[in-house]
Each structure stands twice: as structure tokens, then as C-alpha cells.
Design a protein around this motif. Structure first.
Motif, PDB file in Angstrom:
ATOM      1  N   MET A   1     -71.551  87.446  58.245  1.00  0.00           N
ATOM      2  CA  MET A   1     -72.298  88.197  57.236  1.00  0.00           C
ATOM      3  C   MET A   1     -72.658  86.971  56.229  1.00  0.00           C
ATOM      4  SD  MET A   1     -70.509  91.849  56.853  1.00  0.00           S
ATOM      5  CE  MET A   1     -71.764  92.149  55.684  1.00  0.00           C
ATOM      6  N   GLY A   2     -71.929  85.828  56.207  1.00  0.00           N
ATOM      7  CA  GLY A   2     -72.057  85.071  55.331  1.00  0.00           C
ATOM      8  C   GLY A   2     -71.148  85.278  54.037  1.00  0.00           C
ATOM      9  N   PHE A   3     -71.865  84.684  52.731  1.00  0.00           N
ATOM     10  CA  PHE A   3     -71.039  84.683  51.404  1.00  0.00           C
ATOM     11  C   PHE A   3     -72.112  85.003  50.511  1.00  0.00           C
ATOM     12  CE2 PHE A   3     -68.848  81.596  54.172  1.00  0.00           C
ATOM     13  CZ  PHE A   3     -67.626  81.877  54.118  1.00  0.00           C
ATOM     14  N   LEU A   4     -71.514  85.429  49.345  1.00  0.00           N
ATOM     15  CA  LEU A   4     -72.091  85.807  47.932  1.00  0.00           C
ATOM     16  C   LEU A   4     -71.855  84.659  47.098  1.00  0.00           C
ATOM     17  CD1 LEU A   4     -71.896  89.550  47.762  1.00  0.00           C
ATOM     18  CD2 LEU A   4     -73.786  88.493  48.415  1.00  0.00           C
ATOM     19  N   LEU A   5     -72.636  83.598  46.497  1.00  0.00           N
ATOM     20  CA  LEU A   5     -72.428  82.797  45.647  1.00  0.00           C
ATOM     21  C   LEU A   5     -72.653  83.596  44.299  1.00  0.00           C
ATOM     22  CD1 LEU A   5     -74.330  79.727  47.352  1.00  0.00           C
ATOM     23  CD2 LEU A   5     -72.015  80.210  47.254  1.00  0.00           C
ATOM     24  N   LEU A   6     -71.626  83.799  43.401  1.00  0.00           N
ATOM     25  CA  LEU A   6     -71.727  84.450  42.461  1.00  0.00           C
ATOM     26  C   LEU A   6     -72.411  83.637  41.061  1.00  0.00           C
ATOM     27  CD1 LEU A   6     -68.474  86.614  42.203  1.00  0.00           C
ATOM     28  CD2 LEU A   6     -70.411  87.425  43.050  1.00  0.00           C
ATOM     29  N   GLY A   7     -71.947  82.492  41.205  1.00  0.00           N
ATOM     30  CA  GLY A   7     -72.283  81.881  39.836  1.00  0.00           C
ATOM     31  C   GLY A   7     -72.150  82.319  38.716  1.00  0.00           C
ATOM     32  N   PHE A   8     -73.310  82.740  37.637  1.00  0.00           N
ATOM     33  CA  PHE A   8     -73.001  83.160  36.420  1.00  0.00           C
ATOM     34  C   PHE A   8     -73.847  84.491  36.455  1.00  0.00           C
ATOM     35  CE2 PHE A   8     -72.164  78.823  35.091  1.00  0.00           C
ATOM     36  CZ  PHE A   8     -70.766  79.007  34.397  1.00  0.00           C
ATOM     37  N   SER A   9     -73.678  85.233  37.671  1.00  0.00           N
ATOM     38  CA  SER A   9     -74.273  86.762  37.880  1.00  0.00           C
ATOM     39  C   SER A   9     -73.843  87.781  36.798  1.00  0.00           C
ATOM     40  CB  SER A   9     -73.921  87.178  39.226  1.00  0.00           C
ATOM     41  OG  SER A   9     -72.728  87.280  39.303  1.00  0.00           O
ATOM     42  N   GLU A  10     -72.781  87.642  36.236  1.00  0.00           N
ATOM     43  CA  GLU A  10     -72.412  88.327  35.037  1.00  0.00           C
ATOM     44  C   GLU A  10     -73.063  88.095  33.824  1.00  0.00           C
ATOM     45  OE1 GLU A  10     -69.265  85.335  34.983  1.00  0.00           O
ATOM     46  OE2 GLU A  10     -70.585  86.503  36.364  1.00  0.00           O
ATOM     47  N   HIS A  11     -73.974  87.221  33.836  1.00  0.00           N
ATOM     48  CA  HIS A  11     -74.688  86.776  32.799  1.00  0.00           C
ATOM     49  C   HIS A  11     -76.080  86.366  33.077  1.00  0.00           C
ATOM     50  CE1 HIS A  11     -70.765  86.195  30.349  1.00  0.00           C
ATOM     51  NE2 HIS A  11     -70.706  85.334  31.186  1.00  0.00           N
ATOM     52  N   PRO A  12     -77.155  87.391  33.405  1.00  0.00           N
ATOM     53  CA  PRO A  12     -78.443  87.284  34.005  1.00  0.00           C
ATOM     54  C   PRO A  12     -79.290  86.436  32.932  1.00  0.00           C
ATOM     55  CG  PRO A  12     -77.736  89.591  33.896  1.00  0.00           C
ATOM     56  CD  PRO A  12     -76.708  89.135  32.999  1.00  0.00           C
ATOM     57  N   ALA A  13     -79.039  86.339  31.557  1.00  0.00           N
ATOM     58  CA  ALA A  13     -80.039  85.818  30.683  1.00  0.00           C
ATOM     59  C   ALA A  13     -79.512  84.379  30.908  1.00  0.00           C
ATOM     60  CB  ALA A  13     -79.794  86.255  29.110  1.00  0.00           C
ATOM     61  N   LEU A  14     -78.414  83.923  30.978  1.00  0.00           N
ATOM     62  CA  LEU A  14     -77.964  82.604  30.963  1.00  0.00           C
ATOM     63  C   LEU A  14     -78.499  81.974  32.335  1.00  0.00           C
ATOM     64  CD1 LEU A  14     -76.317  80.156  30.026  1.00  0.00           C
ATOM     65  CD2 LEU A  14     -74.343  81.293  31.312  1.00  0.00           C
ATOM     66  N   GLU A  15     -78.535  82.715  33.470  1.00  0.00           N
ATOM     67  CA  GLU A  15     -79.056  82.313  34.787  1.00  0.00           C
ATOM     68  C   GLU A  15     -80.303  81.790  34.727  1.00  0.00           C
ATOM     69  OE1 GLU A  15     -78.418  85.417  37.622  1.00  0.00           O
ATOM     70  OE2 GLU A  15     -76.267  84.217  38.273  1.00  0.00           O
ATOM     71  N   ARG A  16     -81.520  82.722  33.898  1.00  0.00           N
ATOM     72  CA  ARG A  16     -82.816  82.142  33.697  1.00  0.00           C
ATOM     73  C   ARG A  16     -82.702  80.817  32.999  1.00  0.00           C
ATOM     74  NH1 ARG A  16     -86.305  86.205  35.434  1.00  0.00           N
ATOM     75  NH2 ARG A  16     -85.232  87.327  37.022  1.00  0.00           N
ATOM     76  N   THR A  17     -82.034  80.661  31.929  1.00  0.00           N
ATOM     77  CA  THR A  17     -82.203  79.577  31.340  1.00  0.00           C
ATOM     78  C   THR A  17     -81.555  78.156  32.172  1.00  0.00           C
ATOM     79  OG1 THR A  17     -81.591  80.515  29.227  1.00  0.00           O
ATOM     80  CG2 THR A  17     -80.926  78.100  29.434  1.00  0.00           C
ATOM     81  N   LEU A  18     -80.402  78.489  33.029  1.00  0.00           N
ATOM     82  CA  LEU A  18     -79.855  77.548  33.828  1.00  0.00           C
ATOM     83  C   LEU A  18     -81.032  77.287  35.038  1.00  0.00           C
ATOM     84  CD1 LEU A  18     -76.165  78.852  34.511  1.00  0.00           C
ATOM     85  CD2 LEU A  18     -76.904  76.603  33.341  1.00  0.00           C
ATOM     86  N   PHE A  19     -81.807  78.142  35.408  1.00  0.00           N
ATOM     87  CA  PHE A  19     -82.999  77.918  36.652  1.00  0.00           C
ATOM     88  C   PHE A  19     -83.508  76.841  35.738  1.00  0.00           C
ATOM     89  CE2 PHE A  19     -87.006  78.343  38.007  1.00  0.00           C
ATOM     90  CZ  PHE A  19     -86.757  78.368  39.449  1.00  0.00           C
ATOM     91  N   VAL A  20     -84.145  77.091  34.547  1.00  0.00           N
ATOM     92  CA  VAL A  20     -85.028  75.901  34.055  1.00  0.00           C
ATOM     93  C   VAL A  20     -84.436  74.648  33.946  1.00  0.00           C
ATOM     94  CG1 VAL A  20     -86.321  75.246  32.183  1.00  0.00           C
ATOM     95  CG2 VAL A  20     -86.010  77.492  32.722  1.00  0.00           C
TER      96      VAL A  20
END
Length: 312
Positions: A8-27
């Protein structure tokens, strides 16, 4: 216990508990990746095209730039997909490949930075014998040793990590598949893997860093014996870029692989891991292109030739 992550593979959580931070990190990650691609490709091209950069220092630098290109390309596309949307999965095969390449290239960089420190030591402390000691054949041999050690380390450590009995939830508390995160995911005995990682950390992190510090101790003593202030600045200038890269790389890697076992350290380790995987490769190219006068001059010469060809 059966390894339930394999199909099944894995789930890479990263900072999934902070969605707004993830968009900033994407940039941030996307911008850093573009800088890595442009900067390191430029260094490789200049090292090949400009005859004045056909020296051991730039031979090793082009190896480092190629390594950084491969390193970021292994993880950043997957990381961008995970940061942008809710789907954060990675297949078992994808995680295995990512882990193997990460270990191999990370180890190679540790050894390569040590080789570059040795090159700077000979250049400053043995300038009259530099061409005799650091000859082209030795350069190829040292670079080959760095790449082979990286490959061997990955061949040894990757299989033992992937054979761990992973917990059914399959949630990797990180951005990428790295050894510390996968060890934390295991629901079985990880004593052997932790000992293996500790031994590898000594031989791949502590020993190379110690050799680099010894080299720079000798370089500092040699520079301080130079009577001319201009000569001292020139000698330190030849080493400043490499020293900055070593500081950035080792500080982030040590924070990831030698961190204590507690939730705060793990959360902080994710930031250092992100910086280690994305930030250092882009900063390496910026340091060597902006701080290194020979590289900037080579770039101007290349632009001058292009303008002449265009006008003619």
C-alpha cells in the motif's frame, strides 16, 4: 510481524496539520528547486566550457553541483505534489528508491566535502606542490571513492531499514523517506537499525567533519603566518565558499540524524530535514556563483562570447 506497508505504500505527513503553512512551503520549495536547477547547471556548464576553470577545485565543485541536482530531483517533485493537495501517498517502491538515492547521495556529499577540504588544504599550505599532489588522476580517484562509499552505504543500510515491521497506519512523520522517520514508524524492535545508524553517523558524519576541521585548523595557522593582509584575505577567500557550504550542510544533517528522541526534537527535525533536502542545494549554488569571483568572471566571459556570436 508482516510488513503491512509493502502493498500500500506510505503516507508522508509533513506539516499536514498546518494546511496554510503547506501552501507557503510549496512556494518556498518550488522557488528553491528552480534556483537549484539553474545555479548548479550553470556551475557545471561553466566548469566544462571555460578553460580557466579546468582545475581540481572546479572539478570537485561540478561533482557537488551534479550531486545536488540529483539529490533534489529525487524528492522535490513528490514533495510538491504532497504540499499542494490532500493526497500525500508514496508507493513502497517509490519510498525505497527515494531512501536508496537519499542515503547514497547524502553520504557521497559528506565524503566529497571532505575531499574538497583536502584540496583547499593543499592549495593554501602546500601551494608550490599543489599541481604535483592534486593531479587529474588523483581528482578522478578521490571523486570515485566518494561516489562508491555513498553507494556502499546505501546498499548496506537501505535493505535493513525496509525490512522493518512497519505499523499498520503507514504514516511517516516527515516529507521524505529517510532512515530516522522509517525507524520511528516501526512497531517492532529497532535496536539493530539504531545501532547501524549510529555507527554510520560516526563514520560518515563525525569522522569526515573532524577531518574538515583539522584541515581548516592547518589552513588558519598557515594563513596567519602570511605577513600581507592582502595575502591573508586572498587565502581565506579561496576557502570561504567551501566553509559556508560545509557549515550549512553539516548543521542540518546533524540536526536530522543525531537529534534526541522527543516530540519537540522530531518536529524541529522536520524543518532541518526540509532545509537539508531543499535549502542547502540551492544555497550551495548561490554561494559558489555570487561569492566566487572566478565563477562570476567565467559567467561574464560566457555572456560576452554569446553577445559577440549574436551580433555577428
Amino acid at each position: 510481524m508482516v510488513n503491512q506497508s509493502s502493498p500500500m505504500g506510505f503516507l508522508l505527513l509533513g506539516f499536514s496539520e498546518h494546511p496554510a503553512l503547506e501552501r507557503t512551503l510549496f512556494v518556498v520549495v518550488f522557488t528553491s528547486y528552480l534556483l537549484t536547477l539553474v545555479g548548479n547547471t550553470l556551475i557545471i556548464l561553466l566548469s566544462v566550457l571555460d578553460p580557466r576553470l579546468h582545475s581540481p577545485m572546479y572539478f570537485f565543485l561540478s561533482n557537488l553541483s551534479f550531486l545536488d541536482l540529483c539529490f533534489t530531483t529525487t524528492c522535490v517533485p513528490q514533495m510538491l505534489v504532497n504540499l499542494w493537495g490532500p493526497k500525500k501517498t508514496i508507493s513502497f517502491l517509490g519510498c525505497s528508491v527515494q531512501l536508496f538515492i537519499f542515503l547514497s547521495l547524502g553520504t557521497t556529499e559528506c565524503i566529497l566535502l571532505t575531499v574538497m577540504a583536502f584540496d583547499r588544504y593543499v592549495a593554501v599550505c602546500q601551494p608550490l606542490h599543489y599541481a604535483t599532489i592534486i593531479h587529474p588522476r588523483l581528482c578522478w580517484q578521490l571523486a570515485s571513492v566518494a561516489w562508491v562509499i555513498g553507494l556502499v552505504e546505501s546498499v548496506v543500510q537501505t535493505p535493513s531499514t525496509l525490512r522493518l515491521p512497519f505499523c499498520p497506519h503507514r504514516q511517516v512523520d516527515d516529507f521524505v523517506c529517510e532512515v530516522p522517520a522509517l525507524i520511528r514508524l516501526s512497531c517492532g524492535d529497532t535496536s539493530y537499525n539504531e545501532i547501524q545508524m549510529a555507527v554510520a553517523s560516526v563514520f560518515i558524519l563525525v569522522v569526515p567533519l573532524s577531518l574538515i576541521l583539522v584541515s581548516y585548523g592547518a589552513i588558519t595557522r598557515a594563513v596567519l603566518r602570511i605577513n600581507s593582509a592582502k595575502g591573508q584575505r586572498k587565502a581565506f577567500g579561496t576557502c570561504s565558499s567551501h566553509l559556508a557550504v560545509v557549515t550549512l550542510f553539516y548543521s542540518s544533517v546533524i540536526a536530522v540524524y543525531l537529534q534526541p528522541k522527543n516530540p519537540y526534537a522530531q518536529e524541529r527535525g522536520k524543518f532541518f530535514g526540509l532545509f537539508y533536502a531543499v535549502g542547502t542545494p540551492s544555497l550551495n549554488s548561490l554561494i559558489y556563483t555570487l561569492r566566487n569571483k572566478e565563477v562570476t568572471r567565467a559567467f561574464r566571459r560566457l555572456l560576452g562570447k554569446e553577445m559577440v556570436l549574436t551580433q555577428s
